[in-house]
Structures are given as structure tokens and as C-alpha cells.
Write a protein that holds these residues in place. Sequence first.
Motif, PDB file in Angstrom:
ATOM      1  N   LEU A   3       0.877  -1.170   0.000  1.00  0.00           N
ATOM      2  CA  LEU A   3       0.000   0.000   0.000  1.00  0.00           C
ATOM      3  C   LEU A   3       0.914   1.218   0.000  1.00  0.00           C
ATOM      4  O   LEU A   3       1.725   1.382   0.918  1.00  0.00           O
ATOM      5  CB  LEU A   3      -0.888   0.050   1.256  1.00  0.00           C
ATOM      6  CG  LEU A   3      -1.732  -1.195   1.600  1.00  0.00           C
ATOM      7  CD1 LEU A   3      -2.634  -0.898   2.804  1.00  0.00           C
ATOM      8  CD2 LEU A   3      -2.591  -1.623   0.415  1.00  0.00           C
ATOM      9  N   VAL A   4       0.830   2.012  -1.051  1.00  0.00           N
ATOM     10  CA  VAL A   4       1.673   3.203  -1.101  1.00  0.00           C
ATOM     11  C   VAL A   4       0.792   4.438  -1.278  1.00  0.00           C
ATOM     12  O   VAL A   4      -0.385   4.339  -1.603  1.00  0.00           O
ATOM     13  CB  VAL A   4       2.727   3.140  -2.246  1.00  0.00           C
ATOM     14  CG1 VAL A   4       3.634   1.946  -2.087  1.00  0.00           C
ATOM     15  CG2 VAL A   4       2.034   3.114  -3.606  1.00  0.00           C
ATOM     16  N   GLY A   5       1.409   5.579  -1.097  1.00  0.00           N
ATOM     17  CA  GLY A   5       0.654   6.823  -1.255  1.00  0.00           C
ATOM     18  C   GLY A   5       1.278   7.890  -0.378  1.00  0.00           C
ATOM     19  O   GLY A   5       2.108   7.588   0.478  1.00  0.00           O
ATOM     20  N   PRO A   6       0.851   9.133  -0.600  1.00  0.00           N
ATOM     21  CA  PRO A   6       1.465  10.218   0.170  1.00  0.00           C
ATOM     22  C   PRO A   6       1.086  10.148   1.656  1.00  0.00           C
ATOM     23  O   PRO A   6       0.112   9.486   2.022  1.00  0.00           O
ATOM     24  CB  PRO A   6       0.873  11.477  -0.467  1.00  0.00           C
ATOM     25  CG  PRO A   6      -0.376  11.028  -1.106  1.00  0.00           C
ATOM     26  CD  PRO A   6      -0.181   9.605  -1.512  1.00  0.00           C
ATOM     27  N   THR A   7       1.855  10.824   2.470  1.00  0.00           N
ATOM     28  CA  THR A   7       1.587  10.913   3.903  1.00  0.00           C
ATOM     29  C   THR A   7       0.168  11.430   4.146  1.00  0.00           C
ATOM     30  O   THR A   7      -0.251  12.411   3.519  1.00  0.00           O
ATOM     31  CB  THR A   7       2.611  11.886   4.537  1.00  0.00           C
ATOM     32  OG1 THR A   7       3.884  11.306   4.354  1.00  0.00           O
ATOM     33  CG2 THR A   7       2.340  12.104   6.003  1.00  0.00           C
ATOM     34  N   GLY A   8      -0.535  10.737   4.985  1.00  0.00           N
ATOM     35  CA  GLY A   8      -1.910  11.151   5.295  1.00  0.00           C
ATOM     36  C   GLY A   8      -2.904  10.720   4.229  1.00  0.00           C
ATOM     37  O   GLY A   8      -4.068  11.120   4.251  1.00  0.00           O
TER      38      GLY A   8
ATOM     39  N   ILE B 261      -2.927   4.748  -2.639  1.00  0.00           N
ATOM     40  CA  ILE B 261      -4.035   5.266  -1.814  1.00  0.00           C
ATOM     41  C   ILE B 261      -3.883   6.767  -1.618  1.00  0.00           C
ATOM     42  O   ILE B 261      -2.891   7.245  -1.073  1.00  0.00           O
ATOM     43  CB  ILE B 261      -4.055   4.557  -0.433  1.00  0.00           C
ATOM     44  CG1 ILE B 261      -4.122   3.038  -0.628  1.00  0.00           C
ATOM     45  CG2 ILE B 261      -5.215   5.051   0.421  1.00  0.00           C
ATOM     46  CD1 ILE B 261      -4.140   2.232   0.625  1.00  0.00           C
ATOM     47  N   ASN B 262      -4.883   7.488  -2.092  1.00  0.00           N
ATOM     48  CA  ASN B 262      -4.874   8.949  -1.903  1.00  0.00           C
ATOM     49  C   ASN B 262      -6.241   9.522  -2.255  1.00  0.00           C
ATOM     50  O   ASN B 262      -6.985   8.930  -3.039  1.00  0.00           O
ATOM     51  CB  ASN B 262      -3.801   9.585  -2.805  1.00  0.00           C
ATOM     52  CG  ASN B 262      -3.572  11.044  -2.437  1.00  0.00           C
ATOM     53  OD1 ASN B 262      -3.778  11.443  -1.286  1.00  0.00           O
ATOM     54  ND2 ASN B 262      -3.144  11.836  -3.395  1.00  0.00           N
ATOM     55  N   SER B 263      -6.567  10.669  -1.662  1.00  0.00           N
ATOM     56  CA  SER B 263      -7.802  11.406  -1.970  1.00  0.00           C
ATOM     57  C   SER B 263      -9.039  10.520  -1.934  1.00  0.00           C
ATOM     58  O   SER B 263      -9.907  10.611  -2.798  1.00  0.00           O
ATOM     59  CB  SER B 263      -7.721  12.066  -3.345  1.00  0.00           C
ATOM     60  OG  SER B 263      -6.547  12.799  -3.459  1.00  0.00           O
ATOM     61  N   GLY B 264      -9.098   9.605  -0.987  1.00  0.00           N
ATOM     62  CA  GLY B 264     -10.296   8.773  -0.829  1.00  0.00           C
ATOM     63  C   GLY B 264     -10.325   7.583  -1.776  1.00  0.00           C
ATOM     64  O   GLY B 264     -11.254   6.784  -1.741  1.00  0.00           O
TER      65      GLY B 264
ATOM     66  N   ALA C 103       3.975   3.030  -9.777  1.00  0.00           N
ATOM     67  CA  ALA C 103       3.765   3.454  -8.390  1.00  0.00           C
ATOM     68  C   ALA C 103       4.746   4.561  -8.021  1.00  0.00           C
ATOM     69  O   ALA C 103       4.364   5.586  -7.435  1.00  0.00           O
ATOM     70  CB  ALA C 103       3.935   2.265  -7.445  1.00  0.00           C
ATOM     71  N   VAL C 104       6.012   4.378  -8.426  1.00  0.00           N
ATOM     72  CA  VAL C 104       7.032   5.387  -8.120  1.00  0.00           C
ATOM     73  C   VAL C 104       6.660   6.702  -8.790  1.00  0.00           C
ATOM     74  O   VAL C 104       6.707   7.774  -8.175  1.00  0.00           O
ATOM     75  CB  VAL C 104       8.436   4.910  -8.593  1.00  0.00           C
ATOM     76  CG1 VAL C 104       9.483   6.002  -8.379  1.00  0.00           C
ATOM     77  CG2 VAL C 104       8.830   3.641  -7.852  1.00  0.00           C
TER      78      VAL C 104
END
Length: 586
Positions: free
Chosen positions: A382-387, A561-564, A575-576
Motif C-alpha cells: 500500500l503506497v501513497g502520500p503521507t496522510g 491510496i490517496n484522496s479517498g 507506483a514510483v
Amino acid sequence: MNYNLNELFEQEKKKSTYAGLKDLFKLIAHERKNLIIAFFTILTDATLNLLGPFIIGHTIDKYVVTKDFHGVLVFSGILLAMYIGALFTKYLQTTLMGSIGQRLLYTLRNAIFNKLQLLPVAFFNQNKAGDLISRVNNDTDKLNQFFSQSLMQFISSIALMTGASIFLLSINFKLGLATLVPAVLILIFTQLVSPWVKRKNAATLKSIGGMSAEIQESLNNFKVIIAFNRRDYFRKRFKETNQENYNAAIGAGLANNIFLPVYGLFSSLAQLIVLAYGIYLISIGEFTIGLLVSYLSYAVNLYNPLRQLASLWSTFQVAMAGWDRISQILSLESNLAISDSNVKEPSAALLEFRNVSFAYPNGKEILHDINLKLERGKTYALVGPTGGGKTTTASLMARLYDPTEGSVLLDGKDIRSYKPDERSQKIGFILQEPFLFTDTIQDNILYGNETYSNYNSEQLTELIQTSGLGELLAIFESGLETKVLSSGDSISLGQRQVIAFMRAVLRNPEILILDEATANIDTVTEQLLEKILKKLPESTTRVIIAHRLNTIENADEIFFINSGEVTLAGSFNEAVDRLMHGKRSS
Ligand SMILES: Nc1ncnc2c1ncn2[C@@H]1O[C@H](COP(=O)(O)OP(=O)(O)OP(=O)(O)O)[C@@H](O)[C@H]1O
């Protein structure tokens, strides 16, 4: 669901004292036998004390006035025997009620603690640990103080007052009625001001909880406070909370002290009535001096306990305010209840999100209408920006929270239908900051592991070796005997992650979730963990959250995973690319 106890307290319809007492007595129903015995000793004590003035009056009229000293001697002997009897019953009451109070404290603390163990993560997110500690320690003790020290005097005062009222009315009905008028006024006054007094006491208990939360937060974060030299900031914050507590305590003190002077005033008024009206009755020949002496004693027996009730009433209000705060926790239901699984379309995946949306209480939506599937034996990243929502997604997989909409299926069944032990057997979760208990590494590794819970250190060492975890254990000089102190502070965060890793792997879960579980581990140990991960049974599904890209290189599938949204990233390179150029949601 809103679990914020202080917010709920403001919104709730306030329970009446009577309803609160009823709930409390339900909790100590098993003490019924002891309470009845204590009640009878109190009644006996009150009766013995009440008979005193009657015998004195009788002795004056019958033997002192007629100078029959034999009669005086006999009745003095009877009085002495009664006072000794009263002493004995008082001792019995004190020991009985003292032990009932201690047992109540014990039962209550166990009940609250057990309840806390059943509540979901959301409850702990919304309440401060210090406030909860204060409820378990301080509020329960308020009830104990009332039960062991005041309840006995409370019942005894009421018994004395009732008996004295009966004597007053039966000696002279009209004078009796006149004497009771101030007592009735006091009762009305008490009824009117009690809710206000209880509110004031509740505010003090709340502020004690707030203070305890403040202390807890600063003690937990003392390193940050020292590193940033922010002692002044925390000093200021504590001063403010302390001031709040001081103001609340002064307010409660004023409220609690209102009873004493008012009761005193009315009791003096009653004595004046007895004297004036009694002298008048003697002057018209309807009353005797002996009766007036007894009468004055009964009036004292009515109003002295009433005065005592004045101070006891405030203790009672404090105890009831404490009980309200305690029963608030006891009446909470976990929203993570077990429910039947009614999945319409079967799922072959080991874990599936079906139209899952999620928002934290009072927060914006973190996940919106997510559909994803995890197959057996595969590795997912599971990757994505912080938060972005990675930890939240993983938390939903382990049912730390329930989705606000949609459902999570585990092995084809709604995850809500699993009992907690079944669920945690299937899912191993290594948190970002693993928590360790103050104990040895051995106990921390075996924590929650039903299969090996009885293993001694030799058996466990062997198991660790055969599971390929030997090299990890070798990191610790004293091996399984290494002591972990104060929630893991005696060892490094990386070492904590290694122990949490061993703990999770030895439970042999079907899904192993690693949330930044290698973030604080050196490269050599990280490679070791990867080697161990590869050696896990083929059917184990791995879910890895990591910011270090090398950790996710070997994943079968990568979710971004980001923005819902949760979307498949396709390849590692994609992904990168998305990580480098994607917009963060927060
Ligand atoms: N207990 C909570 N109560 C309210 N909001 C929360 C809570 N935990 C997280 N959030 C919010 O949910 C969002 C997603 O947080 P989450 O921890 O899932 O992100 P993440 O992708 O794991 O971040 P990171 O990479 O920093 O660990 C954030 O905006 C965060 O502020």
C-alpha cells in the motif's frame, strides 16, 4: 459513533439521583445480605439512642421528682447497658460498611477496566487516557468514601430522624407538627438545590480528569518537551488546567457548604418553636417539665442528624457525580459488535473491500466507495502520500474500525461476524509504533498467542529457531529474558519493531499486515526480515505499507491510496511515478 465521554455527558439527559442509585444498587446486588445486616445494626443503634431521652424523661417525672433513688439507679443501669449495646452495634456497622465500600471499589474498578478492554479503538481516539485513569481511580474512590464512611451515618441519621419524629408526634401531636415544619422546609430546599450541587461536583471531577490528562500527556512526551525546551509551554498549560480545577473546586465547595448553614438555621428555629410552644403548653397545664426535657432531646435528635445529613449530603452528591461518570463508561456499547454475516454474493478472495467508505468521527471521508481484493499467498503493497489513508485502510482490514458504508469480507464472510479471537488469529498487524508491555521479551512475544502461551523459554527458543527467527532474537544480548521497561522505552524503536515482528509471525496469521514495520530497522536486519517474510507459509498473504521503495519492489500488486481512492498502480515504476508526481489529499 461518538465516544467522547465529556461531549456525551453534556448532551445526555441528566439521570435523577433516584435512577442513579437504582443502577448503583444493581451493581452491588450481591452485597444484599451484608447491607441488610448493616441496616439492622444501624436501626438497632438508632433505636437504642432514641430510647435514651424517653427513659431520662420518664426517670425525671417518675423517680427524680418523687426522690425514688432506687428507681433512678435501676434506670441509670438500663441506660448504661443501652449505651454499651449502641457502642457494639456501631462497631459492627463500621466494619461491615467499610468492607462493603472496599469491595464496591474493587468490583467497580474491575468492571470499568473490563469494559475498557471491550471498547473499540475509536473510543480511545476520542478520550484522553488521563481522564479515563481519573475515572478508574478517583471517581470510584468517591463512591467508596461514601459507602464506607458516610452511608452508615446517612442511614443512621435518617433512622434517628424518623424515630425522633414518631416520638415527637406521639408525645404531643400539635407541638410535634410545629417542630417538623422547619424539617419539611429543609427537605424542599435540599430537593431544589441538589441538582445544582451535583452539577458543580461533576464539573470538579471533570476538571480533575482534565488535569490528569494534562499530566499524562506531558509525562508521555517529556523527551519532546525537553528537546524543544517547551517546559514553559506545558507549565502554562498545566497552570491553566490547575486554575480551572481550582475554580471548579471553589464553586463545588461553595455549593456543598450551602447545606450546613441553612440546616443550622432551620434547626435553631425548630428548637425555638419547641421552647416557646412547650412553655406555653406547660403554663396552660397541658405539658410537664419532664416531657419538655424529653421533647427538647427528641428535637435535638431530629435536628442534629439533620445537620449531619447536611455535610453527608454533599459527600453523597460528590459520590453520585462520580457514579454518573463511571456509569457512563459502563453503559457504553462497543460499536464493533459481532453480527451475522449476510453476504449476498460469495467472495473467493481472502479479504475483500466491497463499496467501503470510511470517515473518522467528525472528520472528512478518508476512503470513498473502495473495492479491492486480496488473494491468498500474495504480497501487496500500500503506497501513497503521507496522510493518504494507508494506515486507515490497513486498520479496516484488521477491523480496528468498521466502515461507515459497505463491508469488509474475510474469507468470504463479513468481518463483523468474527469473534475477536478468531479474527486476530487470522490477522497479524504490526503497527507503526508497536506497543510492548513492561515485561520480558518472552512474555511480549507470547502475548495473545493461545497456541504457545504455555511454552517455557527452552521450548520458545526452539520454536523461534525452527521458525527462522533465531537471528532476530540474537539481536538481544539477554535473549528472551531481556526486560522491556515502561512501554518499551528501555529498548530502541527498531528493536521494538523486531519483537513485534516475531510476535506477529509466531501467531502464524493468514494475513500479515506490516505498517511501516521496517522504517526504523537497519538495512541488514531489514533484509533479514524480508528473508523471513519469504519463508512464511505459501498461503500467507502479506500487506506491506512502506515509504522505502525497495521494501515494495517484490510486491505482487501495489495499491495507490490517496484522496479517498484506492487504485491498482500496475507496476512498481508506475507506483514510483505516481508517488513522485501525485497530489496529496491533505
Ligand atoms: N484517529 C484519527 N482520528 C481522526 N482522523 C484521523 C485519525 N487517524 C488518521 N486520521 C486522518 O486520516 C487521514 C489518513 O490517515 P492515515 O494514517 O490513514 O494516513 P497514512 O497514509 O497512513 O499516513 P502516513 O504515511 O503518514 O502513515 C489523515 O488525514 C489523518 O489526519
